[in-house]
Design a protein around this motif. Structure first.
Motif, PDB file in Angstrom:
ATOM      1  N   ASP A 246       0.792  -1.077  -0.014  1.00 19.32           N
ATOM      2  CA  ASP A 246      -0.215   0.320   0.094  1.00 19.32           C
ATOM      3  C   ASP A 246       1.226   1.552   0.503  1.00 19.32           C
ATOM      4  O   ASP A 246       0.275   2.054  -0.475  1.00 19.32           O
ATOM      5  CB  ASP A 246      -1.505   0.018   1.079  1.00 19.32           C
ATOM      6  CG  ASP A 246      -2.083  -1.244   0.990  1.00 19.32           C
ATOM      7  OD1 ASP A 246      -2.363  -1.184  -0.110  1.00 19.32           O
ATOM      8  OD2 ASP A 246      -3.033  -0.756   1.830  1.00 19.32           O
ATOM      9  N   ILE A 249       1.174   1.897  -3.094  1.00 21.33           N
ATOM     10  CA  ILE A 249       0.575   2.897  -3.936  1.00 21.33           C
ATOM     11  C   ILE A 249      -0.125   3.792  -4.487  1.00 21.33           C
ATOM     12  O   ILE A 249      -0.991   4.847  -4.259  1.00 21.33           O
ATOM     13  CB  ILE A 249      -1.253   1.885  -3.789  1.00 21.33           C
ATOM     14  CG1 ILE A 249      -0.806   0.894  -4.603  1.00 21.33           C
ATOM     15  CG2 ILE A 249      -2.774   2.297  -3.885  1.00 21.33           C
ATOM     16  CD1 ILE A 249      -2.129  -0.805  -3.570  1.00 21.33           C
ATOM     17  N   GLU A 253       0.149   7.363  -6.066  1.00 23.72           N
ATOM     18  CA  GLU A 253      -1.191   8.588  -6.304  1.00 23.72           C
ATOM     19  C   GLU A 253      -0.793   9.286  -5.699  1.00 23.72           C
ATOM     20  O   GLU A 253      -1.052  10.310  -6.536  1.00 23.72           O
ATOM     21  CB  GLU A 253      -2.373   7.925  -5.480  1.00 23.72           C
ATOM     22  CG  GLU A 253      -3.017   6.687  -5.532  1.00 23.72           C
ATOM     23  CD  GLU A 253      -4.353   6.317  -4.926  1.00 23.72           C
ATOM     24  OE1 GLU A 253      -3.662   6.470  -2.989  1.00 23.72           O
ATOM     25  OE2 GLU A 253      -5.058   5.280  -4.493  1.00 23.72           O
ATOM     26  N   GLY A 259      -4.562   3.428  -9.627  1.00 16.60           N
ATOM     27  CA  GLY A 259      -4.551   2.403 -10.515  1.00 16.60           C
ATOM     28  C   GLY A 259      -4.007   0.936 -10.987  1.00 16.60           C
ATOM     29  O   GLY A 259      -4.452   0.921 -11.198  1.00 16.60           O
ATOM     30  N   PRO A 261      -1.750  -1.550 -11.306  1.00 15.94           N
ATOM     31  CA  PRO A 261      -1.695  -2.959 -10.179  1.00 15.94           C
ATOM     32  C   PRO A 261      -0.191  -2.631  -9.971  1.00 15.94           C
ATOM     33  O   PRO A 261       1.007  -2.872 -10.031  1.00 15.94           O
ATOM     34  CB  PRO A 261      -2.182  -3.553 -11.513  1.00 15.94           C
ATOM     35  CG  PRO A 261      -1.785  -3.452 -12.246  1.00 15.94           C
ATOM     36  CD  PRO A 261      -2.047  -1.924 -12.480  1.00 15.94           C
ATOM     37  N   GLY A 298      -6.390  -9.244  -1.033  1.00 14.23           N
ATOM     38  CA  GLY A 298      -5.913  -7.956  -1.375  1.00 14.23           C
ATOM     39  C   GLY A 298      -4.921  -7.178  -0.211  1.00 14.23           C
ATOM     40  O   GLY A 298      -4.607  -7.594   0.489  1.00 14.23           O
ATOM     41  N   LYS A 301      -5.816  -1.240   1.689  1.00 12.07           N
ATOM     42  CA  LYS A 301      -6.300  -0.275   0.752  1.00 12.07           C
ATOM     43  C   LYS A 301      -7.015  -0.756  -0.903  1.00 12.07           C
ATOM     44  O   LYS A 301      -7.913   0.276  -1.474  1.00 12.07           O
ATOM     45  CB  LYS A 301      -4.724   0.135   0.447  1.00 12.07           C
ATOM     46  CG  LYS A 301      -5.444   2.211  -0.577  1.00 12.07           C
ATOM     47  CD  LYS A 301      -3.985   3.242  -1.058  1.00 12.07           C
ATOM     48  CE  LYS A 301      -4.486   3.694  -2.097  1.00 12.07           C
ATOM     49  NZ  LYS A 301      -5.682   4.654  -1.396  1.00 12.07           N
ATOM     50  N   ARG A 302      -6.911  -2.296  -0.990  1.00 11.85           N
ATOM     51  CA  ARG A 302      -7.526  -2.502  -2.176  1.00 11.85           C
ATOM     52  C   ARG A 302      -8.016  -3.794  -2.285  1.00 11.85           C
ATOM     53  O   ARG A 302      -7.117  -5.336  -2.113  1.00 11.85           O
ATOM     54  CB  ARG A 302      -6.035  -3.171  -3.560  1.00 11.85           C
ATOM     55  CG  ARG A 302      -5.726  -1.191  -4.272  1.00 11.85           C
ATOM     56  CD  ARG A 302      -5.320  -2.079  -5.071  1.00 11.85           C
ATOM     57  NE  ARG A 302      -4.658  -0.344  -5.933  1.00 11.85           N
ATOM     58  CZ  ARG A 302      -3.490  -0.091  -7.242  1.00 11.85           C
ATOM     59  NH1 ARG A 302      -2.822  -1.276  -7.371  1.00 11.85           N
ATOM     60  NH2 ARG A 302      -3.702   1.123  -7.347  1.00 11.85           N
ATOM     61  N   ILE A 305      -8.587  -7.797  -4.167  1.00 10.91           N
ATOM     62  CA  ILE A 305      -7.499  -7.831  -5.039  1.00 10.91           C
ATOM     63  C   ILE A 305      -6.309  -8.790  -5.432  1.00 10.91           C
ATOM     64  O   ILE A 305      -4.695  -7.334  -4.754  1.00 10.91           O
ATOM     65  CB  ILE A 305      -7.508  -6.058  -5.686  1.00 10.91           C
ATOM     66  CG1 ILE A 305      -9.052  -5.516  -5.868  1.00 10.91           C
ATOM     67  CG2 ILE A 305      -6.613  -6.423  -6.768  1.00 10.91           C
ATOM     68  CD1 ILE A 305      -8.430  -3.798  -6.396  1.00 10.91           C
TER      69      ILE A 305
END
Length: 345
Positions: A246, A249, A253, A259, A261, A298, A301-302, A305
């Motif tokens: 995360d 990620i 961002e 977005g 992966p 996942g 945060k996701r 997934i």
């Protein structure tokens, strides 16, 4: 009204069946890295038989050495193949035709394109091997154009594996950021990844985080043991693996690239040669990574997934440089017997 209610009920049942089938069909892949920096490894044909017999369907090769590549031909095993750092200047200085020649000579002449999942262009170049940094993006562009010309760019995705050290800050995850020294080049890479729907590839080792900062990093958190919980802006973390994913990620961002992966191109735990290096801890770590990926757990945060991972390593590598533990990441012994009872599915 009864007919309507019954129809709605049937629709919901069909939707549920569809979502369950979809979930099953999109189970996250568990891969294994097949490193070969050793002088006592079994022959590649024996290694491929071992991989097949254990139901391992995805392998990462760090370079396309023909001796280890050719035995995979026709097996159906999906391959992630590295383009070595030392090859980057030549591919970058050439044209898409040059890149095509490299692909044909080193890969496609020996194994079907249908078996290739990813090309990993360079390994841990940013910060760790900066001589090659200027060559990363031109090489990627030439290789991508070559794949486009072959009609393979949608099937074979291109990225570049990065060390976790490209994050200048990773704790808490929401405060993470990339090292500003690499941002110009990294931004070009992230733009390419977004444009081509390709993943950011990262090498993640909670083991290193723990041994380098045992006062700050909890062993329980590194090994997925209950106890230490971090609440970061409402997201709850109970392990270091999720925090690290995360962190990447959040950092993406912040640069405007949400977005994309994340694929973990290396992760693992040593069985010997260092503090807390043992088969028991390796099983605890890798076992949890596998379960979470296969169940599409996942990250906070996701959620839901699954994170695609490549476990390091198929065998111990007795000629690896550096600390002794670097030689002891093997999941299998060179005799083909598992070093610990890890299941891959």
């Amino acid at each position: 009204m009864t007919i309507y209610t019954s129809l709605v009920h049937q629709i919901f049942i069909l939707l549920y069946i569809f979502t369950q089938l979809f979930h099953i069909s999109t189970a996250t892949t568990i891969g294994i890295c097949y490193g070969r920096v050793a002088n006592n490894l079994p022959q590649p044909t024996a290694a491929v038989n071992l991989i097949n017999s254990n139901g391992i369907s995805s392998i990462r090769l760090f370079n396309p050495v023909l001796e280890s590549l050719i035995p995979f031909s026709g097996t159906g095993i999906q391959l992630t193949i590295g383009v070595p750092n030392e090859e980057l200047p030549t591919i970058a200085a050439g044209t898409p035709a040059t890149a095509n020649d490299w692909l044909q000579a080193n890969i496609f002449a020996h194994v079907s394109a249908d078996q290739i999942r990813y090309l990993v262009v360079g390994n841990e170049v940013f910060l760790k091997d900066p001589f090659y940094t200027p060559h990363i993006i031109p090489a990627i562009i030439n290789l991508h154009q070559a794949l486009q010309n072959l009609g393979l760019s949608d099937k074979i995705k291109i990225s570049s594996a990065q060390a976790a050290s490209i994050l200048s800050n990773s704790f808490p995850p929401s405060s993470s950021s990339f090292d500003t020294n690499i941002l110009p080049d990294l931004t070009h890479l992230l733009q390419f990844l977004r444009d081509t729907s390709s993943p950011l590839m990262v090498n993640v080792y909670p083991y290193f985080s723990y041994i380098n900062n045992p006062q700050l990093v909890s062993l329980d958190s590194a090994l997925f043991r209950p106890g230490n919980v971090l609440n970061d802006q409402g997201l709850v973390y109970d392990n270091l693996f999720d925090q690290t994913i995360d962190a990447f990620i959040y950092a993406m961002e912040k640069e405007g690239f949400g977005g994309i992966p994340v694929v973990v191109t290396e992760t693992g735990w040593p069985t010997a040669g260092g503090d807390v290096a043992s088969g028991e801890n390796a099983l605890a770590y890798n076992g949890n990574v596998v379960k979470r990926s296969l169940n599409n757990v996942g990250t906070p945060k996701r959620p839901g997934i699954g994170v695609e991972v490549f476990l390091f390593d198929l065998f111990d590598e007795n000629e690896k440089m550096g600390n002794e533990f670097e030689k002891h990441f093997g999941i299998f012994g060179v005799d083909g017997v598992k070093s610990y009872d890890l299941n891959f599915h």
